[in-house]
Design a protein around this motif. Structure first.
Motif, PDB file in Angstrom:
ATOM      1  N   LYS A   2       0.829  -1.203   0.000  1.00  0.00           N
ATOM      2  CA  LYS A   2       0.000   0.000   0.000  1.00  0.00           C
ATOM      3  C   LYS A   2       0.864   1.253   0.000  1.00  0.00           C
ATOM      4  CE  LYS A   2      -3.933  -1.896   2.623  1.00  0.00           C
ATOM      5  NZ  LYS A   2      -4.747  -1.720   3.840  1.00  0.00           N
ATOM      6  N   ASP A   3       0.333   2.333  -0.628  1.00  0.00           N
ATOM      7  CA  ASP A   3       1.065   3.588  -0.569  1.00  0.00           C
ATOM      8  C   ASP A   3       0.840   4.232   0.799  1.00  0.00           C
ATOM      9  OD1 ASP A   3      -1.282   5.263  -0.579  1.00  0.00           O
ATOM     10  OD2 ASP A   3      -1.426   5.013  -2.734  1.00  0.00           O
ATOM     11  N   SER A   5      -0.548   7.032   1.818  1.00  0.00           N
ATOM     12  CA  SER A   5      -1.883   7.558   2.113  1.00  0.00           C
ATOM     13  C   SER A   5      -2.852   6.440   2.465  1.00  0.00           C
ATOM     14  CB  SER A   5      -2.420   8.362   0.924  1.00  0.00           C
ATOM     15  OG  SER A   5      -1.749   9.602   0.818  1.00  0.00           O
ATOM     16  N   ASP A   6      -2.763   5.313   1.739  1.00  0.00           N
ATOM     17  CA  ASP A   6      -3.637   4.179   2.052  1.00  0.00           C
ATOM     18  C   ASP A   6      -3.335   3.626   3.437  1.00  0.00           C
ATOM     19  OD1 ASP A   6      -5.035   4.301  -0.308  1.00  0.00           O
ATOM     20  OD2 ASP A   6      -3.806   2.824  -1.344  1.00  0.00           O
ATOM     21  N   TRP A   9      -4.848   6.147   6.030  1.00  0.00           N
ATOM     22  CA  TRP A   9      -6.307   6.147   6.201  1.00  0.00           C
ATOM     23  C   TRP A   9      -6.839   4.809   6.701  1.00  0.00           C
ATOM     24  CZ3 TRP A   9      -7.909  10.620   6.922  1.00  0.00           C
ATOM     25  CH2 TRP A   9      -7.485  11.713   6.183  1.00  0.00           C
ATOM     26  N   ASP A  10      -6.105   3.739   6.465  1.00  0.00           N
ATOM     27  CA  ASP A  10      -6.545   2.427   6.946  1.00  0.00           C
ATOM     28  C   ASP A  10      -6.075   2.147   8.372  1.00  0.00           C
ATOM     29  OD1 ASP A  10      -7.726   2.029   4.504  1.00  0.00           O
ATOM     30  OD2 ASP A  10      -6.136   0.742   3.705  1.00  0.00           O
ATOM     31  N   LYS A 147     -15.748  -0.237  -1.306  1.00  0.00           N
ATOM     32  CA  LYS A 147     -14.411   0.230  -0.969  1.00  0.00           C
ATOM     33  C   LYS A 147     -14.054   1.408  -1.857  1.00  0.00           C
ATOM     34  CE  LYS A 147     -12.686  -4.222   0.701  1.00  0.00           C
ATOM     35  NZ  LYS A 147     -11.610  -5.241   0.594  1.00  0.00           N
ATOM     36  N   ILE A 149     -11.310   4.579  -2.975  1.00  0.00           N
ATOM     37  CA  ILE A 149      -9.889   4.902  -2.969  1.00  0.00           C
ATOM     38  C   ILE A 149      -9.677   6.037  -1.972  1.00  0.00           C
ATOM     39  CG2 ILE A 149      -9.654   4.224  -5.385  1.00  0.00           C
ATOM     40  CD1 ILE A 149      -9.282   7.218  -6.043  1.00  0.00           C
ATOM     41  N   ASN A 150      -8.536   6.045  -1.358  1.00  0.00           N
ATOM     42  CA  ASN A 150      -8.238   7.064  -0.357  1.00  0.00           C
ATOM     43  C   ASN A 150      -7.626   8.302  -1.009  1.00  0.00           C
ATOM     44  OD1 ASN A 150      -8.983   5.594   2.020  1.00  0.00           O
ATOM     45  ND2 ASN A 150      -7.166   4.334   1.716  1.00  0.00           N
ATOM     46  N   GLU A 166     -12.957   1.499  -5.615  1.00  0.00           N
ATOM     47  CA  GLU A 166     -11.835   0.728  -6.137  1.00  0.00           C
ATOM     48  C   GLU A 166     -12.218   0.039  -7.443  1.00  0.00           C
ATOM     49  OE1 GLU A 166     -10.492  -1.927  -3.118  1.00  0.00           O
ATOM     50  OE2 GLU A 166      -9.584  -0.336  -1.890  1.00  0.00           O
ATOM     51  N   LYS A 200      -3.603   8.415  -8.982  1.00  0.00           N
ATOM     52  CA  LYS A 200      -3.472   7.498  -7.844  1.00  0.00           C
ATOM     53  C   LYS A 200      -2.595   6.303  -8.218  1.00  0.00           C
ATOM     54  CE  LYS A 200      -4.921   5.513  -3.886  1.00  0.00           C
ATOM     55  NZ  LYS A 200      -4.586   6.018  -2.544  1.00  0.00           N
TER      56      LYS A 200
END
Length: 253
Positions: A2-3, A5-6, A9-10, A147, A149-150, A166, A200
């Motif tokens: 995951k990047d 930002s993901d 936020w997760d 789901k 995207i963040n 997503e 993204k």
């Protein structure tokens, strides 16, 4: 993987407070601010002091980023839901100032007004807890939770452009990357949501916790699309990437 930002936020509330997450499968601790990772079982040093991985992650956050409170407070109001005045009050409360001292810092007002701010923010915290519980219960009971995207953490404006699931992103990427996700971009769309979905994806071509020169950014992007200047500009404008004022260094957010 995951990047940043993901990951951010997760993360749970507890993880946001500590500033890092632990990836059990990979055996690494990752900083939620810059994405730097530290492998469990490795001993890290800072001068004459040695740390095991988790302790060094904490040391890294304190040394490189100051505190998670300062970082979180500095996020855009669209992400925190706080007004500038509420942010200022929280900063004073975090410093441990009394109501009287805060009045002095503000150069006016009354202690009763400061007490009201304390009360209002505590009520906001209670509401946030209830809302979080309701949203988690809703998603747990949904047959197929949607789901999304963040958005990037440093997005200047979080609006309908980021209203993308997503599944929608996958459809957009399949259309605009006909040779596969590692291939070139067929065209850069005019519709905002499609731009966001593509941007993204583009940040996956860059490494977290690494600074790039403008030339390096250009070389990566020109392999994706001839008009790499436009891609670079939108990555900055939409908050997926940042740069120094003189443009000498770039990094993903």
């Amino acid at each position: 993987m995951k990047d940043i930002s993901d990951l951010f936020w997760d993360a749970s509330v507890a993880e946001l407070k500590q500033g890092y997450v632990y990836d059990q499968d990979a055996g690494i601790y990752r900083c939620l601010i810059c994405g730097q990772s530290f492998e469990k079982g490795i001993i890290y040093s800072d001068g004459d002091t040695f740390f095991e991985a988790e302790r060094y992650t904490q040391h890294h956050i304190h040394k490189q980023h100051g505190s998670m409170f300062t970082y979180l407070l500095g996020l855009d109001k669209k992400l925190t839901g706080l007004t500038d005045l509420q942010k200022k009050m929280l900063d004073y409360f975090f410093q441990g100032l009394t109501d009287k001292e805060i009045v002095q810092e503000l150069g006016g007002g009354s202690t009763s007004t400061i007490r009201h701010h304390r009360f209002t923010l505590r009520e906001k915290m209670k509401q946030a807890k209830v809302f979080l519980a309701l949203m988690e219960l809703t998603e747990e009971h949904a047959a197929k939770p949607t789901k999304w995207i963040n958005p990037p953490r440093q997005a200047k404006i979080v609006d309908q452009r980021f209203d993308i699931t997503e599944a929608e992103q996958r459809q957009i990427l399949e259309k605009y990357f006909p040779e596969g996700l590692e291939g070139p971009l067929a065209e850069f769309p005019k519709k905002e949501k499609r731009k966001v979905a593509i941007l993204k994806h583009l940040i996956t071509r860059f490494q977290a916790n690494r600074k790039y020169s403008e030339l390096e950014v250009n070389r990566i992007l020109e392999h994706i699309y001839p008009d790499y200047v436009t891609l670079r500009r939108y990555l900055i404008e939409y908050g997926f990437m940042d740069r120094t004022p003189d443009g000498s260094q770039y990094w993903i957010l």
